[in-house]
Design an enzyme around this catalytic site. Structure first.
Site, PDB file in Angstrom:
ATOM      1  N   HIS A 125      -3.557  10.571   5.582  1.00 16.56           N
ATOM      2  CA  HIS A 125      -4.764  10.414   5.979  1.00 16.56           C
ATOM      3  C   HIS A 125      -4.472  12.414   6.607  1.00 16.56           C
ATOM      4  CE1 HIS A 125      -5.211   6.697   4.792  1.00 16.56           C
ATOM      5  NE2 HIS A 125      -4.584   5.807   6.252  1.00 16.56           N
ATOM      6  N   HIS A 148       1.711   7.377   1.535  1.00 14.10           N
ATOM      7  CA  HIS A 148      -0.218   8.107   1.552  1.00 14.10           C
ATOM      8  C   HIS A 148      -0.458   8.772   2.895  1.00 14.10           C
ATOM      9  CE1 HIS A 148      -0.893   3.943   3.244  1.00 14.10           C
ATOM     10  NE2 HIS A 148      -2.073   5.086   3.844  1.00 14.10           N
ATOM     11  N   GLU A 196      -4.968   6.342  11.416  1.00 19.27           N
ATOM     12  CA  GLU A 196      -4.666   4.868  11.903  1.00 19.27           C
ATOM     13  C   GLU A 196      -4.733   4.210  12.942  1.00 19.27           C
ATOM     14  OE1 GLU A 196      -3.855   3.664   7.438  1.00 19.27           O
ATOM     15  OE2 GLU A 196      -2.817   1.946   8.721  1.00 19.27           O
ATOM     16  N   HIS A 228       2.741   7.200   5.557  1.00 21.12           N
ATOM     17  CA  HIS A 228       3.851   5.829   6.026  1.00 21.12           C
ATOM     18  C   HIS A 228       2.949   5.447   4.792  1.00 21.12           C
ATOM     19  CE1 HIS A 228      -0.863   6.529   6.563  1.00 21.12           C
ATOM     20  NE2 HIS A 228      -1.310   4.877   6.510  1.00 21.12           N
ATOM     21  N   ARG A 278       0.881  -0.622   0.104  1.00 23.10           N
ATOM     22  CA  ARG A 278      -0.156   0.435  -0.024  1.00 23.10           C
ATOM     23  C   ARG A 278       1.169   1.965   0.194  1.00 23.10           C
ATOM     24  NH1 ARG A 278      -1.957   3.417  -1.344  1.00 23.10           N
ATOM     25  NH2 ARG A 278      -4.178   4.446  -0.099  1.00 23.10           N
ATOM     26  N   GLU A 321     -11.102   5.606   2.416  1.00 31.48           N
ATOM     27  CA  GLU A 321      -9.168   4.391   2.247  1.00 31.48           C
ATOM     28  C   GLU A 321      -8.750   4.990   0.699  1.00 31.48           C
ATOM     29  OE1 GLU A 321      -6.982   3.220   3.539  1.00 31.48           O
ATOM     30  OE2 GLU A 321      -5.837   2.749   2.519  1.00 31.48           O
TER      31      GLU A 321
HETATM   32 MN    MN Z   1      -3.096   4.384   5.656  1.00 30.00          MN
END
Ligand code: MN
Ligand code: MN
Length: 346
Positions: free
Chosen positions: A55, A53, A60, A99, A50, A122
């Protein structure tokens, strides 16, 4: 009056997939009652990442259900952390901190992400490839000290999931030698904790900001209920509760006052929600242990349990309230039940 549902069949939804990654999300858009907390079930094949990115509107909190993964995170003071996670481990990334997460193999890594904002999605997060794709290439080149030609391979849109080699020992060199039972800044080994245990009834493991100082906005629990056992009637004065049913089956009743309650049946892969202050219970309705991951949008765990409440009142108050004889009122619980054992059938 139409009552809301407190259940969302997360694992039955059509996932977002790509490059070895699979993700299913539940925000207030899909699950309207969940205004305070959103969640995601994500799976990463070995080597699938992943991508980097952040948020903007949520922290999280995560729990690893199966497999192993590696995370990276940057703090605003410039310090960076790399951690590895195994089943039963928890991570916490503060809101806005960049992260990434990568599956380490050998099998798929499955984890549950919980966000302290029901409006989180997400799908609408900030990814590094999208950021760079939306920036003039000359600006990116200037920023990184590279030529535009050297940057030609950069994706022209968000990658979201990318697939690379499984990190070997050398790429983990930035990771301190792992001590499984000890917490790090971002990792708390929840399953290694000695649980609160009710003989014949169940267990609860809880991590709050007291055990895991980075987790300043959220707490979480894993509870196990034996067949027939009941997590007693209770509510949380300080937090909404978001649940992921890991295994087994259960019934949850949510009390909404004014003569209303909603009782629903849950199975593995379902998400449940109990709003702050709403009374609720969870009963294992199956023949196997029911295992539930629970996230709270408050760093401190608080619960008002029915038995503890009654035990804290004089018997005559209870006798009057319920219309019970003094003899029966005296038999009400005198200490916290927490999880009531199954009722034996005779
Ligand atoms: Mn995340
Ligand atoms: Mn609860």
């Amino acid at each position: 009056m139409t009552l809301p549902s407190f259940r969302y069949r997360l694992e039955q939804q059509v996932p977002r997939v790509g490059n070895g990654g699979v993700t299913r999300g539940a925000s207030v858009r899909e699950f309207p009652i969940s205004t305070g907390i959103a969640g995601v079930s994500m799976r990463l094949a070995p080597g699938t990442m992943r991508e980097l990115h952040w948020h903007a509107n949520a922290a999280e909190w995560a729990y690893v259900v199966a497999g192993s993964c590696r995370t990276t995170i940057l703090h605003p003071d410039g310090s960076a952390y790399v951690d590895t996670f195994d089943p039963g481990d928890v991570w916490y990334f503060p809101r806005g901190y960049g992260h990434s997460i990568q599956g380490l193999g050998p099998g798929e890594c499955h984890f549950i992400l919980i966000f302290d904002n029901g409006d989180f999605s997400e799908d609408h997060t900030f990814s590094i490839t999208d950021f760079l794709a939306q920036t003039p290439r000359e600006v990116v080149a200037q920023n990184l000290g590279l030529s535009v030609a050297e940057l030609a391979p950069l994706p022209d849109r968000e990658a979201y999931f990318v697939r690379g080699p499984v990190p070997d020992g050398s790429s983990l060199s930035a990771t301190p030698r792992r001590v499984p039972e000890l917490a790090t800044m971002h990792r708390y080994p929840l399953d290694a904790q000695q649980p609160r245990r009710v003989p014949g009834g169940g267990t609860q493991r809880t991590v709050t900001v007291d055990e895991f100082p980075i987790s300043t906005t959220m707490a979480g629990s894993v509870i196990e209920l034996q067949p027939g056992a009941l997590r007693e009637l209770h509510w949380h004065p300080n937090a909404d509760e978001w649940q992921y049913y890991i295994s087994g089956t259960a019934e949850m009743g949510v009390f909404l006052a004014q003569g209303n309650a909603v009782i629903e049946q849950f199975e593995a892969g379902d998400v449940g929600y109990a709003p702050m202050g709403a009374g609720h219970y969870i009963k294992n309705t199956g023949a196997e242990v029911c295992r539930i991951l629970i996230g709270f949008n408050n760093p401190h765990y608080q619960a008002m349990d029915l038995s503890e409440w009654l035990a804290g009142n004089p018997a005559d108050v209870l006798a009057t309230t319920f219309g019970l004889s003094p003899e029966v009122a005296a038999k009400l619980p005198h200490k916290t039940v927490f999880v009531a054992p199954p009722v034996s059938r005779k």
